[in-house]
Write an enzyme that holds these catalytic residues in place. Structure first.
Site, PDB file in Angstrom:
ATOM      1  CG  ASP A  10      28.192  43.430  36.679  1.00  0.00           C
ATOM      2  OD1 ASP A  10      28.201  43.557  37.916  1.00  0.00           O
ATOM      3  OD2 ASP A  10      28.316  42.326  36.123  1.00  0.00           O
ATOM      4  CB  SER A  11      32.255  43.228  38.561  1.00  0.00           C
ATOM      5  OG  SER A  11      31.436  42.088  38.396  1.00  0.00           O
ATOM      6  CE1 TYR A  42      34.817  45.589  39.854  1.00  0.00           C
ATOM      7  CE2 TYR A  42      32.893  46.833  40.563  1.00  0.00           C
ATOM      8  CZ  TYR A  42      34.005  46.710  39.758  1.00  0.00           C
ATOM      9  OH  TYR A  42      34.301  47.711  38.857  1.00  0.00           O
ATOM     10  N   GLY A  43      33.056  40.865  44.208  1.00  0.00           N
ATOM     11  CA  GLY A  43      32.532  40.223  45.418  1.00  0.00           C
ATOM     12  C   GLY A  43      33.590  39.727  46.375  1.00  0.00           C
ATOM     13  CB  CYS A  73      27.214  45.598  40.048  1.00  0.00           C
ATOM     14  SG  CYS A  73      28.444  44.773  41.076  1.00  0.00           S
ATOM     15  CB  THR A  75      29.294  43.456  44.553  1.00  0.00           C
ATOM     16  OG1 THR A  75      28.906  42.098  44.330  1.00  0.00           O
ATOM     17  CG2 THR A  75      30.427  43.517  45.533  1.00  0.00           C
ATOM     18  CD  GLU A 152      32.635  38.076  33.891  1.00  0.00           C
ATOM     19  OE1 GLU A 152      31.514  38.180  34.405  1.00  0.00           O
ATOM     20  OE2 GLU A 152      33.121  38.967  33.190  1.00  0.00           O
ATOM     21  CB  CYS A 186      25.144  38.363  42.279  1.00  0.00           C
ATOM     22  SG  CYS A 186      26.434  38.347  41.008  1.00  0.00           S
ATOM     23  CB  THR A 187      23.558  41.510  37.712  1.00  0.00           C
ATOM     24  OG1 THR A 187      24.946  41.855  37.849  1.00  0.00           O
ATOM     25  CG2 THR A 187      22.708  42.576  38.371  1.00  0.00           C
ATOM     26  CG  HIS A 188      27.824  37.518  37.110  1.00  0.00           C
ATOM     27  ND1 HIS A 188      28.104  38.770  37.594  1.00  0.00           N
ATOM     28  CD2 HIS A 188      28.744  37.271  36.136  1.00  0.00           C
ATOM     29  CE1 HIS A 188      29.167  39.266  36.949  1.00  0.00           C
ATOM     30  NE2 HIS A 188      29.568  38.373  36.056  1.00  0.00           N
TER      31      HIS A 188
HETATM   32  N1  DGL Z   1      27.531  40.973  39.131  1.00  0.00           N
HETATM   33  C1  DGL Z   1      28.059  41.398  40.403  1.00  0.00           C
HETATM   34  C2  DGL Z   1      26.927  41.574  41.400  1.00  0.00           C
HETATM   35  O1  DGL Z   1      25.814  41.824  40.995  1.00  0.00           O
HETATM   36  C3  DGL Z   1      29.100  40.617  41.088  1.00  0.00           C
HETATM   37  C4  DGL Z   1      30.102  39.761  40.485  1.00  0.00           C
HETATM   38  C5  DGL Z   1      31.461  39.970  41.109  1.00  0.00           C
HETATM   39  O2  DGL Z   1      31.760  39.396  42.173  1.00  0.00           O
HETATM   40  O3  DGL Z   1      32.206  40.736  40.510  1.00  0.00           O
HETATM   41  O4  DGL Z   1      27.122  41.482  42.597  1.00  0.00           O
END
Ligand code: DGL
Length: 274
Positions: A10-11, A42-43, A73, A75, A152, A186-188
């Site tokens: 993931d990011s 990453y988004g 992730c 993204t 994060e 998004c996994t966050h």
């Molecule tokens: N966890 C990432 C996802 O699932 C994104 C977070 C980011 O923007 O880096 O999209």
């Protein structure tokens, strides 16, 4: 049986929610987790950068001789999955398709909401697949740029006013559209589930993209005789970001200290953020 590790990336820390789901289903697996925290979020990046970073993550995990790669992730999945699948000698799994399949099955009123990063919403991958599987379903997609960075930073307590304010900022269109199912794309975002649910009045089903993908990977590995035997269970975590920061937020998320399993590595390309 295949006792090699499963690579997960993931990011940053969000993919830990997905890795946890996978471990819950397949507790004997050796998991190698890579959080590219140096390049998070990453988004907010253009697609070519997301592809480049995802390729490096894949390469890192392949060098560890993994049997499969879980792109935990939304993204990276939305923007780079097809390329990664083509370039990888081992199976690569993303989060979009499993989440969409569960959401399409789950909705009763045909109104699905999607919460994801800007780059995922821009790529349109979730929406395209929903339209392909069920053209009659209406999708309300909302990019939530603050969510992933808040998580994060360890800001996801349901009583934290900043969390509630962010939810209030992004969710009104989904409420207005009367969605009965929301993809947490998004996994966050599963860390914000309680507040999202509460804001929606508890009447929606939340589909965590990472958890849906974990279920689908589990069934693939089981069907193909690729699971590990008991003694191979262990976890290794790598971050391209700051060790202490990663360990601290991971502890808040997982409720356990992972510092003995965590290694800080050099970012793959220091110029990427410039
Ligand atoms: N966890 C990432 C996802 O699932 C994104 C977070 C980011 O923007 O880096 O999209």
């Amino acid at each position: 049986m295949d006792n090699r590790a499963i690579g997960v990336f993931d990011s940053g820390l969000g993919g830990l929610t997905a890795a946890q789901e996978l471990l819950g289903l397949l507790p004997y697996e050796h998991i190698i987790y890579l959080g590219d925290s140096y390049n998070m979020p990453y988004g907010e990046k253009p697609q070519d950068k997301i592809i480049e970073m995802s390729r490096r993550n894949l390469q890192f995990l392949l060098e560890k001789d993994v049997k499969a790669v879980f792109v935990a992730c939304g993204t990276a999945t939305s923007n780079a999955l097809e390329i990664l699948i083509k370039e990888s000698p081992v199976p690569v799994f993303g989060v979009v398709e499993p989440a969409v399949r569960e959401a399409v099955e789950c909705t009763k009123n045909g109104n699905i909401g999607l919460l994801a990063t800007k780059a995922s919403v821009r790529a349109g991958t979730y929406e395209e697949l929903i339209k392909k599987l069920a053209p009659e379903i209406s999708v309300t997609a909302k990019a939530c740029p603050k969510f992933a960075t808040m998580v994060e930073d360890g800001i996801f307590d349901k009583d934290d006013i900043r969390v509630y304010e962010a939810v209030q900022e992004y969710l009104p269109p989904l409420k207005f559209a009367n969605v009965d199912t929301i993809i947490l794309g998004c996994t966050h975002y599963p860390l914000l589930s309680d507040v999202i649910s509460e804001y929606m009045g508890g009447k929606v089903r939340l589909i965590s993209a990472g958890a849906a993908a974990a279920r689908s990977i589990c069934s693939y590995l089981c069907k193909n005789g690729m699971t590990a035997e008991r003694e191979f269970h262990k976890t290794e975590y790598y971050t391209t970001g700051d060790f202490a920061r990663f360990a601290h937020t991971a502890q808040l998320m997982l409720k356990r200290d992972i510092s003995s399993e965590l290694i800080e590595i050099e970012p793959f390309d220091q110029t990427q953020n410039m």
